[in-house]
Design a protein around this motif. Structure first.
Motif, PDB file in Angstrom:
ATOM      1  N   PHE A 114      17.241  -7.631   9.152  1.00  0.00           N
ATOM      2  CA  PHE A 114      17.083  -7.950  10.563  1.00  0.00           C
ATOM      3  C   PHE A 114      17.676  -6.839  11.426  1.00  0.00           C
ATOM      4  CE2 PHE A 114      16.209 -12.198   9.003  1.00  0.00           C
ATOM      5  CZ  PHE A 114      15.225 -12.619   9.874  1.00  0.00           C
ATOM      6  N   HIS A 115      18.721  -6.225  10.964  1.00  0.00           N
ATOM      7  CA  HIS A 115      19.309  -5.104  11.706  1.00  0.00           C
ATOM      8  C   HIS A 115      18.395  -3.883  11.639  1.00  0.00           C
ATOM      9  CE1 HIS A 115      22.103  -2.114  13.174  1.00  0.00           C
ATOM     10  NE2 HIS A 115      21.993  -1.435  12.049  1.00  0.00           N
ATOM     11  N   GLU A 116      17.836  -3.631  10.491  1.00  0.00           N
ATOM     12  CA  GLU A 116      17.009  -2.434  10.311  1.00  0.00           C
ATOM     13  C   GLU A 116      15.549  -2.664  10.666  1.00  0.00           C
ATOM     14  OE1 GLU A 116      17.974  -1.726   6.290  1.00  0.00           O
ATOM     15  OE2 GLU A 116      19.765  -0.563   6.756  1.00  0.00           O
ATOM     16  N   GLY A 117      15.148  -3.918  10.803  1.00  0.00           N
ATOM     17  CA  GLY A 117      13.849  -4.148  11.408  1.00  0.00           C
ATOM     18  C   GLY A 117      12.745  -4.786  10.602  1.00  0.00           C
ATOM     19  N   TRP A 118      12.606  -4.496   9.324  1.00  0.00           N
ATOM     20  CA  TRP A 118      11.409  -4.953   8.617  1.00  0.00           C
ATOM     21  C   TRP A 118      11.390  -6.479   8.473  1.00  0.00           C
ATOM     22  CZ3 TRP A 118      11.132  -7.416   3.792  1.00  0.00           C
ATOM     23  CH2 TRP A 118      12.325  -7.459   3.061  1.00  0.00           C
ATOM     24  N   ALA A 119      12.542  -7.091   8.178  1.00  0.00           N
ATOM     25  CA  ALA A 119      12.600  -8.551   8.094  1.00  0.00           C
ATOM     26  C   ALA A 119      12.449  -9.172   9.478  1.00  0.00           C
ATOM     27  CB  ALA A 119      13.912  -8.993   7.456  1.00  0.00           C
ATOM     28  N   ALA A 120      13.030  -8.531  10.492  1.00  0.00           N
ATOM     29  CA  ALA A 120      12.896  -9.021  11.857  1.00  0.00           C
ATOM     30  C   ALA A 120      11.444  -8.985  12.304  1.00  0.00           C
ATOM     31  CB  ALA A 120      13.763  -8.193  12.796  1.00  0.00           C
ATOM     32  N   THR A 121      10.715  -7.953  11.908  1.00  0.00           N
ATOM     33  CA  THR A 121       9.305  -7.853  12.259  1.00  0.00           C
ATOM     34  C   THR A 121       8.527  -9.019  11.664  1.00  0.00           C
ATOM     35  OG1 THR A 121       9.368  -5.442  12.444  1.00  0.00           O
ATOM     36  CG2 THR A 121       7.221  -6.451  12.048  1.00  0.00           C
ATOM     37  N   LEU A 122       8.772  -9.329  10.397  1.00  0.00           N
ATOM     38  CA  LEU A 122       8.080 -10.449   9.763  1.00  0.00           C
ATOM     39  C   LEU A 122       8.431 -11.766  10.460  1.00  0.00           C
ATOM     40  CD1 LEU A 122       8.391  -9.623   5.955  1.00  0.00           C
ATOM     41  CD2 LEU A 122       6.434  -9.240   7.459  1.00  0.00           C
ATOM     42  N   ALA A 123       9.713 -11.974  10.748  1.00  0.00           N
ATOM     43  CA  ALA A 123      10.139 -13.204  11.403  1.00  0.00           C
ATOM     44  C   ALA A 123       9.494 -13.334  12.775  1.00  0.00           C
ATOM     45  CB  ALA A 123      11.664 -13.238  11.521  1.00  0.00           C
ATOM     46  N   HIS A 124       9.333 -12.217  13.470  1.00  0.00           N
ATOM     47  CA  HIS A 124       8.721 -12.242  14.794  1.00  0.00           C
ATOM     48  C   HIS A 124       7.227 -12.541  14.702  1.00  0.00           C
ATOM     49  CE1 HIS A 124       8.461 -11.201  19.068  1.00  0.00           C
ATOM     50  NE2 HIS A 124       7.296 -10.676  18.766  1.00  0.00           N
ATOM     51  N   LEU A 125       6.530 -11.874  13.796  1.00  0.00           N
ATOM     52  CA  LEU A 125       5.094 -12.078  13.661  1.00  0.00           C
ATOM     53  C   LEU A 125       4.754 -13.508  13.270  1.00  0.00           C
ATOM     54  CD1 LEU A 125       3.963  -8.797  11.867  1.00  0.00           C
ATOM     55  CD2 LEU A 125       3.404  -9.498  14.176  1.00  0.00           C
ATOM     56  N   TYR A 126       5.578 -14.092  12.409  1.00  0.00           N
ATOM     57  CA  TYR A 126       5.319 -15.436  11.898  1.00  0.00           C
ATOM     58  C   TYR A 126       6.120 -16.503  12.644  1.00  0.00           C
ATOM     59  CZ  TYR A 126       2.839 -13.416   7.905  1.00  0.00           C
ATOM     60  OH  TYR A 126       1.942 -12.752   7.110  1.00  0.00           O
ATOM     61  N   GLY A 127       6.566 -16.179  13.855  1.00  0.00           N
ATOM     62  CA  GLY A 127       7.478 -17.046  14.591  1.00  0.00           C
ATOM     63  C   GLY A 127       6.971 -18.452  14.834  1.00  0.00           C
ATOM     64  N   ARG A 128       5.648 -18.653  14.940  1.00  0.00           N
ATOM     65  CA  ARG A 128       5.105 -19.990  15.181  1.00  0.00           C
ATOM     66  C   ARG A 128       4.295 -20.479  13.992  1.00  0.00           C
ATOM     67  NH1 ARG A 128       2.637 -20.776  21.079  1.00  0.00           N
ATOM     68  NH2 ARG A 128       2.678 -22.926  20.294  1.00  0.00           N
ATOM     69  N   GLN A 129       4.551 -19.878  12.826  1.00  0.00           N
ATOM     70  CA  GLN A 129       3.770 -20.240  11.649  1.00  0.00           C
ATOM     71  C   GLN A 129       4.616 -20.497  10.411  1.00  0.00           C
ATOM     72  OE1 GLN A 129       1.820 -16.531  12.456  1.00  0.00           O
ATOM     73  NE2 GLN A 129      -0.181 -17.493  12.281  1.00  0.00           N
TER      74      GLN A 129
END
Length: 270
Positions: A90-105
């Motif tokens: 989440f700090h470096e981004g790749w996991a945060a990107t996935l969490a953001h893209l799938y935020g409502r799924q």
């Protein structure tokens, strides 16, 4: 006026002891248990209704749909499992990107442990992924290898794992995850190049840069887009939770594609 009727159930595992014969409240709307020492100790009597709501009439404003809700929605679950490249995701981004893209799924669950190698992961595998869990993950993304690949230390300690053992450990991890459910999909991230001099010097030689994290994110999404999986786990093809309750409207007053509303203008993901 509308009436909403709902029942909330609580698992016995929530530190609430076994209950005895229930005692109904005077208005017959809520109930609690006379001998429930846990509730008696920490919950004021006026607030006990929040623990067990049997039925309650509520006023609903015009235009708000009312319905009987039998149970909450259970989202698919993605688990990211690995060492520091996962923990810092989440700090470096790749996991945060996935969490953001799938935020409502999807619920994206982080299970990253800095310093771990495949040997440690294998020891606790069943604790993180129990075979008899009520909900098994739809996707598990696994990364181990950076710590395994470091050079052996003279004192015999350290994170190094011989290549043959590492391969066998990863095979066992795969077999365990595969056994969880027929619907559990698995992605393994390969080990990135490691700069030993940087790793043990003044700068980092193993973790992703900002640009490196973008590469990982796009590669994962590419796999999810191209994989012949039913149902698809690609974010643009998965259903959106409660979509019927919200339709984004553009400046021209026309509905717009919700998948395109998750990033600021000019930012796009495939």
């Amino acid at each position: 006026m509308s009436t909403l009727t709902s029942t909330i159930f609580f698992s016995p595992s929530l530190l609430i002891p076994a209950r005895t014969k229930p005692t109904n409240s005077p208005n017959n709307q809520v109930f609690f248990h006379k001998n429930d020492h846990y509730l008696n100790r920490i919950v004021p009597q006026k607030k006990r209704a929040s623990f067990c709501i049997k039925a309650q009439e509520q006023k609903v404003e015009e235009g708000v749909p009312s319905a009987t809700i039998a149970c909450p929605t259970v989202r698919p679950k993605f688990v990211l499992f690995g060492s520091s490249i996962v923990e810092y995701g989440f700090h470096e981004g790749w996991a945060a990107t996935l969490a953001h893209l799938y935020g409502r799924q999807v619920d994206v669950v982080l299970r990253g442990y800095a310093g771990w190698n495949s040997r440690t992961a294998l020891r606790i595998l069943d604790k993180i992924f129990p075979k008899h869990a009520t909900q098994q993950p739809s996707l598990v993304i696994v990364y181990f290898g950076g710590n395994d690949a470091t050079h052996p230390q003279p004192d015999g300690h350290g994170s190094h794992v011989p290549l043959k053992e590492y391969s066998e450990n990863m095979r066992k991890i795969f077999n365990h995850l595969k056994s969880l459910s027929e619907k559990t999909r698995i992605i393994f991230l390969s080990t990135p190049p490691i700069n030993e001099k940087q790793l043990f010097g003044d700068s980092d030689g193993i973790h992703f840069t900002k640009e490196g994290s973008k590469v990982v994110s796009r590669e994962i999404l590419k796999v999810l887009r191209e994989a012949d999986w039913e149902p698809s786990l690609y974010w643009r093809e998965m259903p959106i939770e409660f979509k019927d309750y919200y339709t984004p409207i553009g400046l021209d007053g026309e509905p717009i594609d919700e998948y395109n509303t998750r990033f600021p203008p000019g930012v796009e993901w495939e």
